[in-house]
Design an enzyme around this catalytic site. Structure first.
Site, PDB file in Angstrom:
ATOM      1  N   TYR A  31       0.813  -1.221   0.000  1.00  0.00           N
ATOM      2  CA  TYR A  31       0.000   0.000   0.000  1.00  0.00           C
ATOM      3  C   TYR A  31       0.842   1.265   0.000  1.00  0.00           C
ATOM      4  O   TYR A  31       0.300   2.366   0.006  1.00  0.00           O
ATOM      5  CB  TYR A  31      -0.971  -0.002   1.183  1.00  0.00           C
ATOM      6  CG  TYR A  31      -2.010  -1.095   1.031  1.00  0.00           C
ATOM      7  CD1 TYR A  31      -3.289  -0.808   0.591  1.00  0.00           C
ATOM      8  CD2 TYR A  31      -1.683  -2.419   1.289  1.00  0.00           C
ATOM      9  CE1 TYR A  31      -4.220  -1.815   0.428  1.00  0.00           C
ATOM     10  CE2 TYR A  31      -2.602  -3.432   1.125  1.00  0.00           C
ATOM     11  CZ  TYR A  31      -3.865  -3.126   0.700  1.00  0.00           C
ATOM     12  OH  TYR A  31      -4.785  -4.119   0.526  1.00  0.00           O
ATOM     13  N   LYS A  60       3.730 -15.067   5.305  1.00  0.00           N
ATOM     14  CA  LYS A  60       4.127 -15.999   4.242  1.00  0.00           C
ATOM     15  C   LYS A  60       5.656 -15.978   4.191  1.00  0.00           C
ATOM     16  O   LYS A  60       6.267 -15.757   3.135  1.00  0.00           O
ATOM     17  CB  LYS A  60       3.487 -15.520   2.920  1.00  0.00           C
ATOM     18  CG  LYS A  60       3.584 -16.493   1.762  1.00  0.00           C
ATOM     19  CD  LYS A  60       2.653 -17.665   1.872  1.00  0.00           C
ATOM     20  CE  LYS A  60       2.869 -18.632   0.730  1.00  0.00           C
ATOM     21  NZ  LYS A  60       2.261 -19.941   0.945  1.00  0.00           N
ATOM     22  N   ASP A  76      -2.140 -18.730   3.497  1.00  0.00           N
ATOM     23  CA  ASP A  76      -3.001 -19.662   2.743  1.00  0.00           C
ATOM     24  C   ASP A  76      -3.695 -20.647   3.687  1.00  0.00           C
ATOM     25  O   ASP A  76      -4.873 -20.983   3.499  1.00  0.00           O
ATOM     26  CB  ASP A  76      -2.209 -20.398   1.645  1.00  0.00           C
ATOM     27  CG  ASP A  76      -0.838 -20.846   2.107  1.00  0.00           C
ATOM     28  OD1 ASP A  76      -0.294 -20.249   3.051  1.00  0.00           O
ATOM     29  OD2 ASP A  76      -0.303 -21.805   1.541  1.00  0.00           O
ATOM     30  N   ASP A 101      -6.285  -7.171   4.659  1.00  0.00           N
ATOM     31  CA  ASP A 101      -7.391  -6.706   3.821  1.00  0.00           C
ATOM     32  C   ASP A 101      -8.230  -7.898   3.367  1.00  0.00           C
ATOM     33  O   ASP A 101      -9.463  -7.917   3.486  1.00  0.00           O
ATOM     34  CB  ASP A 101      -6.779  -5.982   2.603  1.00  0.00           C
ATOM     35  CG  ASP A 101      -7.818  -5.249   1.779  1.00  0.00           C
ATOM     36  OD1 ASP A 101      -8.985  -5.202   2.215  1.00  0.00           O
ATOM     37  OD2 ASP A 101      -7.459  -4.724   0.713  1.00  0.00           O
ATOM     38  N   ASP A 139     -12.218  -9.320   5.034  1.00  0.00           N
ATOM     39  CA  ASP A 139     -13.459  -9.416   4.250  1.00  0.00           C
ATOM     40  C   ASP A 139     -14.020 -10.830   4.332  1.00  0.00           C
ATOM     41  O   ASP A 139     -15.228 -11.036   4.454  1.00  0.00           O
ATOM     42  CB  ASP A 139     -13.214  -9.043   2.782  1.00  0.00           C
ATOM     43  CG  ASP A 139     -13.494  -7.567   2.542  1.00  0.00           C
ATOM     44  OD1 ASP A 139     -13.377  -6.790   3.511  1.00  0.00           O
ATOM     45  OD2 ASP A 139     -13.823  -7.190   1.399  1.00  0.00           O
TER      46      ASP A 139
END
Ligand code: ATP
Length: 343
Positions: free
Chosen positions: A126, A172, A206, A230, A234
């Site tokens: 970002y 990750k 994951d 993010d 959701d």
């Protein structure tokens, strides 16, 4: 009388003005009930401001936002990215906190969800540093600094400490060994040195998305970098039922902004059927945050009252909006909430 709380209100676009009106009606009832000293200022921000003034956050609005103690923000349409980045960066609101919880009376994909996602809000991809190399290759920069890792970890540990004392760091680092490695190690280090009573475990992103759906009870507090946060939040909101119920906070050291996680929902705008619950829960959180900051018991109680009234209305299941399977309007739901706040 004490100094008033200066609250900037952004109505937003689409259903924003409808759910803001509903929420301010709840606020008025609480203001009278607890004699709260609140100075509310509506500011023009978002698509309409862009059309009118050529900027989604015009200078006049920014001055008011900068001087406010907290911001209550409705959803913004097309210009949402510009608005959020300007406010988060301008006020250094570095922590995005998104609880995901199944409320009574709400049909959810999974019933055993009660967790909080703490997302770093300022770095990662970002920073928006993308460029083209020759030969049609695009490169995006991913930035992770120890300072940002440490301050977001602190917020996550503080939240975990007040809950079940269990923190999961999602990353990750098997692929991004330097950047995600730094993030993971900073979390572990803070745990070891400052919060030894909080259990920390780690999970690859994951695996985390899979378990959020498969075994959400594994999680209490999750701390993660900006992009993973993010996506995870959701998904977590979806798993808990309606997106119209999820509130979120953007918090810095001195200021904070509270907002529903849903968008402007243009498809139902103007129909009077939007669910205002997430906006009301954002107000509840704002009251509690300000109350805690100033040690103000009335604000803390007012915040709790909003939350209880929303939960009681949902539990009764009588005045639900269509997104929750009911047939009531925004106004009917709001009246039900207001009727549950003691006189
Ligand atoms: P964004 O990119 O800003 O998130 P979007 O269109 O992807 O926008 P939303 O605006 O959140 O996402 O809308 C997704 C769906 O959820 C739409 O069908 C919308 O009507 C519905 N929805 C979102 N918020 C509410 C709400 N408060 N009450 C009822 N339905 C809602």
């Amino acid at each position: 009388m004490s100094t008033p709380y200066r609250i900037a209100v952004i109505e937003g676009d689409g259903i924003g003005p409808e759910i803001t009106l509903a929420t301010l009606n709840v606020l008025e009832k609480l203001r009278r009930r607890y004699n709260l000293n609140i100075d509310l200022v509506k500011v023009e921000v978002g698509d309409r401001a862009l059309a009118k003034f050529g900027s989604a956050v015009p200078e006049e609005s920014w001055k008011i936002i900068e001087l406010s103690d907290a911001i209550l923000k409705g959803p913004v349409g097309e210009s949402a990215g510009d608005v959020v980045v300007k406010i988060r960066r301008g006020l250094d609101l570095y922590a995005n906190i998104r609880p995901a919880k199944v409320y009574p009376g709400v049909r959810a994909l999974r019933n055993n969800v009660d967790l909080v996602i703490v997302r770093e809000n300022t770095e990662d991809v970002y920073v928006r540093a993308e460029y083209m190399l020759p030969e049609d290759v695009a490169v995006a920069l991913r930035v992770i600094s120890r300072r940002a890792c440490r301050r977001i970890s602190k917020i996550a540990f503080e939240i975990a400490h007040k809950r079940k004392k269990h923190l999961t760091v999602v990353h990750k680092a098997n692929v991004l060994s330097l950047s995600d490695g730094l993030f993971r190690d900073a979390v572990y280090e803070m745990g070891r040195t400052m919060y030894p009573d909080v259990t920390v475990n780690e999970m690859y992103v994951d695996a985390a998305v899979m378990d959020l759906v498969r075994r959400p009870e594994l999680f209490d507090v999750i701390v993660t970098t900006n992009l993973y946060g993010d996506i995870l939040s959701d998904l977590a909101a979806y798993v808990t039922g309606s997106i119209g119920l999820a509130a979120s906070a953007n918090i810095g050291d001195n200021k904070a902004m509270f907002e529903p996680i849903h968008g402007a929902a243009f498809d139902i705008a103007g129909k009077g059927i939007a669910n205002p619950a997430a906006m009301m829960l954002s107000l509840s959180w704002l009251f509690k945050w300000l109350g805690e900051k100033r040690g103000d018991h009335s604000m803390l109680i007012a915040g709790k009252e909003v939350e209880n009234a929303v939960i009681a209305t949902l539990s009764k299941g009588e005045r639900l909006t269509p997104d929750l399977g009911g047939s009531s309007s925004t106004q009917e739901f709001t009246e039900a909430v207001i009727s549950k706040i003691s006189l």
